[in-house]
Write a protein that holds these residues in place. Sequence first.
Motif, short mmCIF file in Angstrom:
data_model
loop_
_atom_site.label_atom_id
_atom_site.label_comp_id
_atom_site.label_asym_id
_atom_site.label_seq_id
_atom_site.Cartn_x
_atom_site.Cartn_y
_atom_site.Cartn_z
N ARG A 367 -26.32 -8.87 36.64
CA ARG A 367 -27.18 -7.79 37.11
C ARG A 367 -26.28 -6.81 37.84
N SER A 368 -25.92 -5.73 37.17
CA SER A 368 -24.93 -4.86 37.78
C SER A 368 -25.63 -3.69 38.46
N PRO A 369 -25.17 -3.34 39.66
CA PRO A 369 -25.86 -2.29 40.43
C PRO A 369 -25.81 -0.92 39.77
N SER A 370 -24.67 -0.55 39.18
CA SER A 370 -24.57 0.80 38.62
C SER A 370 -25.54 1.00 37.47
N PHE A 371 -25.72 -0.04 36.65
CA PHE A 371 -26.64 0.06 35.50
C PHE A 371 -28.04 0.42 35.97
N VAL A 372 -28.49 -0.26 37.02
CA VAL A 372 -29.84 -0.02 37.52
C VAL A 372 -29.91 1.34 38.22
N ASN A 373 -28.88 1.66 39.00
CA ASN A 373 -28.91 2.92 39.75
C ASN A 373 -28.92 4.13 38.82
N LEU A 374 -28.26 4.01 37.66
CA LEU A 374 -28.15 5.16 36.77
C LEU A 374 -29.48 5.57 36.16
N GLN A 375 -30.44 4.63 36.13
CA GLN A 375 -31.74 4.94 35.53
C GLN A 375 -32.39 6.15 36.15
N VAL A 376 -32.06 6.37 37.43
CA VAL A 376 -32.74 7.44 38.17
C VAL A 376 -32.39 8.81 37.60
N LEU A 377 -31.28 8.91 36.84
CA LEU A 377 -30.88 10.20 36.29
C LEU A 377 -31.98 10.82 35.44
#
Lengths: 405, 185
Positions: A367-377
């Motif tokens: 579960r990588s943080p950047s993958f989830v955070n990027l969704q907000v784009l």
Amino acid sequence: MAERQTILEHGAAPDPIASETFEINMGPQHPATHGVLRLLLTLEGETVRSCEPHLGYLHRGVEKIGENKTYLQFIPYTDRLDYLAPLAANVAYALAVEKLLDIQVPERCRVIRVIASEVARISSHLLWLGTHAIDMGAVTMFFYTFRERETLYNLIEELTGARLTTSYTRVGGLTRDMSPEFVQALRAWMPHFAGELVEYGKLLTRNRIWVDRTKDVGIITKEQAIALGMSGPNLRASGLPLDLRRAVPYLDYQDYDFEVPFAEDGDVYARYMIRLEEMRQSLRILEQAVDRLKPGPIWADHPKVVPPIKDKVLTSMDELIHHFMIIAEGMNPPVGEIYQAVEMPKGELGFYIISDGGNAAYRLHIRSPSFVNLQVLETICAGQMVSDVVAIIASLDPVMGEVDR
Amino acid sequence: MLIQWLRLRRTPGVRPVPEERPGPRPAPWRRHDHDPTQVPPRVARLVEEFGDAVQPVLPVFRNDATARVAREKIVQICRHLRDQEGFDFPTDLCGVHTPDGECLFEVVIHLFSTDHHERLRLKVGIGPGEEMPTLTGVWAGMNWHERETYDLVGVPFHGHPNLKRILLPDDFDGHPLQKDFPLKG
């Protein structure tokens, strides 16, 4: 001439150019996307109407590799997830496998792991600050932060023997002990860096251009951030003081005196302020951890997992067999499944491991943080200017190594 | 200069560093005095609410509370967990290919509570020809997780707004995290 006459005759005619939308690719080779992120932007003039991220340019199938390598062999792959903070990812993976095997590492090992994690956090935030500033046109910042990163990389080299691909942790211990030279160099560096942080603040925090470029840009609300599962500084900048080091303590983080900064604005400027403050707090943790460093073993007492001392391997038959069994065969955790997460510089990095009793994971999910955070784009870029998209990407601090895995 | 100053705050209640500890702290997963043969309270509450649709997984391994959930009820249960039980943070969703198990796939959902800081794992079995209902209606953040699960594991999702491959190219053949996918080309 004819057109002009028509406009004059009919009054305000619709401007044929203004309503036209067109699509452009931002990336995968774009300096502001910090890797190989490709954004399909639909533009109307210079305003972004929609943004569709395309991922996968750095996909290496790490999860599939994890199912086919032994638990020890997978450690080098964790370096390549978040390659700006490989030490912290090493610690995260080691903690996950230790939870699976029910191993507790000794006090000295835990303190060294805390030092490794915090050094990685400062190093990662420094790179973020330098590149974020360069994206905004403030080139000077880059040289300041990279000077400090060079010192940190020298420290990491002293600690692990490698600058980037550290592979420092082992299940139940560490590859090598922390040397007195490292501690001495770290102690000398910390007061210097505290002064540097003040300088960084002076350069940017009240800089009119910086504030104009970052204030009220890319606002993420608290509800949005939670619903998307965002974590790390991005979540804390949106108003939720959630830090796994405090919420779900590991490595005895509850014994360290540090604060979790959070802001309520949720814009690019808030994320900048949070990370700047986090470096200060990491420095506080480092100071306490260095004082806490006492002589002692760095390996857990677990002969089935921890390889024997090399001297004994060369002289004793039993130890030699053990050594070969652990290195070649690997370790066999009990049947079960665990989820272990740590607070990486980018957010929550979690390892979900299913063991079927063999020497490799049945399923290893990251579960990588950047993958989830990027969704907000997809959500927040609509309505912004193209130049603000650059600011937003930089402020989210994605690392494509762990987005694409 | 009209700078709106940022309201940067810090969490209160910083703990002082304890001088002497009686002994080494136990590992985090051993800290709670919980009997692994007992159903954890957060799962027990769920069983009370939904009856047969929730099956607790026993014994509890390393203090990770786990429940097996019926596919038909998953959306309803997730909404209940989010609104009533405080599990508002969608940590993770992934799929497991289990060709030798009872179902063809298992979808594993990890939830976290930003309020009481507990974790909960839900597992949903998906048989051949069945589809997993999408959770994007409950948490917007499940979108990419479900796309990744479809892309790599091959679990079909029902009602997903944009079910396309995410990490692999669109014309890729097969799903690499299935157990029978060849390791060498």
